[in-house]
Scaffold this active site. Structure first.
Site, short mmCIF file in Angstrom:
data_model
loop_
_atom_site.label_atom_id
_atom_site.label_comp_id
_atom_site.label_asym_id
_atom_site.label_seq_id
_atom_site.Cartn_x
_atom_site.Cartn_y
_atom_site.Cartn_z
N LYS A 1 57.80 64.20 34.47
CA LYS A 1 57.05 63.47 35.81
C LYS A 1 57.70 63.92 37.21
O LYS A 1 58.90 64.20 37.10
CB LYS A 1 57.23 62.01 35.59
CG LYS A 1 56.49 61.49 34.43
CD LYS A 1 56.33 59.93 34.25
CE LYS A 1 55.44 59.32 33.08
NZ LYS A 1 55.34 58.11 33.09
N TYR B 1 44.72 59.21 33.34
CA TYR B 1 44.94 58.13 32.99
C TYR B 1 43.94 56.92 33.06
O TYR B 1 44.24 55.75 33.39
CB TYR B 1 46.39 57.58 34.03
CG TYR B 1 47.63 57.97 33.62
CD1 TYR B 1 48.34 57.77 32.61
CD2 TYR B 1 48.30 58.99 34.64
CE1 TYR B 1 49.56 58.17 32.34
CE2 TYR B 1 49.49 59.44 34.13
CZ TYR B 1 50.21 58.98 33.11
OH TYR B 1 51.43 59.35 32.65
N ASN C 1 60.00 57.13 34.71
CA ASN C 1 60.50 56.90 33.43
C ASN C 1 60.61 58.46 32.80
O ASN C 1 60.75 58.44 31.65
CB ASN C 1 59.76 56.08 32.44
CG ASN C 1 58.52 56.45 32.30
OD1 ASN C 1 57.65 57.34 32.96
ND2 ASN C 1 57.73 55.78 31.40
N HIS D 1 56.45 61.50 30.17
CA HIS D 1 55.16 60.87 29.40
C HIS D 1 55.13 61.41 28.01
O HIS D 1 55.50 62.61 27.76
CB HIS D 1 53.69 61.58 29.97
CG HIS D 1 52.47 60.97 29.04
ND1 HIS D 1 51.96 59.74 29.18
CD2 HIS D 1 52.13 61.76 28.48
CE1 HIS D 1 51.11 59.82 28.52
NE2 HIS D 1 50.89 61.11 27.99
N GLU E 1 44.80 64.87 25.60
CA GLU E 1 45.61 65.27 26.71
C GLU E 1 46.03 66.79 26.70
O GLU E 1 46.15 67.17 27.74
CB GLU E 1 46.84 64.25 26.74
CG GLU E 1 46.68 62.95 26.82
CD GLU E 1 47.72 61.95 26.71
OE1 GLU E 1 47.43 60.67 26.47
OE2 GLU E 1 48.89 62.42 26.13
P1 CMP Z 1 53.23 56.66 30.47
O1 CMP Z 1 53.83 57.09 29.19
O2 CMP Z 1 53.14 58.03 31.44
O3 CMP Z 1 51.86 55.85 30.32
C1 CMP Z 1 51.47 55.13 31.39
C2 CMP Z 1 52.75 54.98 32.38
O4 CMP Z 1 52.31 53.84 33.45
C3 CMP Z 1 53.96 54.76 31.70
O5 CMP Z 1 54.32 55.83 31.09
C4 CMP Z 1 54.57 54.10 32.62
O6 CMP Z 1 55.43 55.00 33.49
C5 CMP Z 1 53.60 53.55 33.82
N1 CMP Z 1 53.72 52.01 34.05
C6 CMP Z 1 54.09 51.63 35.21
N2 CMP Z 1 54.19 50.10 35.08
C7 CMP Z 1 53.91 49.95 33.60
C8 CMP Z 1 53.64 48.64 32.88
N3 CMP Z 1 53.83 47.49 33.45
N4 CMP Z 1 53.41 48.82 31.46
C9 CMP Z 1 53.32 49.86 30.96
N5 CMP Z 1 53.42 51.15 31.78
C10 CMP Z 1 53.64 51.22 32.96
#
Ligand code: CMP
Length: 148
Positions: free
Chosen positions: A20, A60, A123, A126, A137
């Site tokens: 990310k 997304y 985080n 992904h 994807e």
């Molecule tokens: P990712 O695996 O990229 O898939 C969706 C992303 O939404 C997730 O990682 C998080 O970085 C982001 N996200 C932010 N807030 C939330 C939340 N409350 N619950 C789940 N995903 C979240």
């Protein structure tokens, strides 16, 4: 997201990942890719992309309507990401375990999100959540010329 590509023969053996924007900007991409390989995941396609907001919205689209959607697409289009297709038996499940929980504070020590993530949004990486989404994807980012 566009319809499924002709890529189903690898179903179950691939997953899709992105480093990310914040992790890439912090200079962690090399370390994260090395750790991915150490985990037994073979990188079979790789590129650096700066998504537009519209592209992030499309990627997304499953999260449309969730309270974090706007913040998520703004963040994911805020800078370059590294996109990759990874190959391994049981790739989706194994990679999700390997990167750790979505919230880095809850991710097991030594996982990628524990090591390089800052918070739920930033985080670090992904990882696809199902075989079907891994195929979708991967097809979103890579053309048939760019992947095996
Ligand atoms: P990712 O695996 O990229 O898939 C969706 C992303 O939404 C997730 O990682 C998080 O970085 C982001 N996200 C932010 N807030 C939330 C939340 N409350 N619950 C789940 N995903 C979240």
């Amino acid at each position: 997201m566009p319809p499924l590509p002709i890529f189903m023969s690898m179903n179950g053996k691939i997953t899709f990942t992105m480093v990310k924007p914040s992790a890439h900007a912090s200079g962690y991409s090399g370390k994260i890719l090395a750790k991915i390989e150490e985990g037994g995941f073979k990188i079979i396609a790789l590129k650096l992309v700066h998504l537009t907001k519209e592209q992030a919205c499309m990627f997304y689209d499953v999260h449309i309507g969730r309270p974090f959607y706007e913040e998520l697409v703004n963040f994911m289009s805020s800078g370059p990401i590294i996109a990759a297709i990874l190959q391994k038996e049981n790739a989706v499940e194994d990679f999700r375990k390997y990167i750790g929980a979505t919230d880095p504070a809850k991710a097991e020590p030594g996982t990628i999100r524990n090591l390089y993530g800052k918070n739920m949004g930033e985080n670090a990486v992904h990882g696809s959540d199902s075989d079907e989404n891994a195929v979708r994807e991967a097809g979103f980012f890579f053309s048939s010329l760019e992947r095996p």
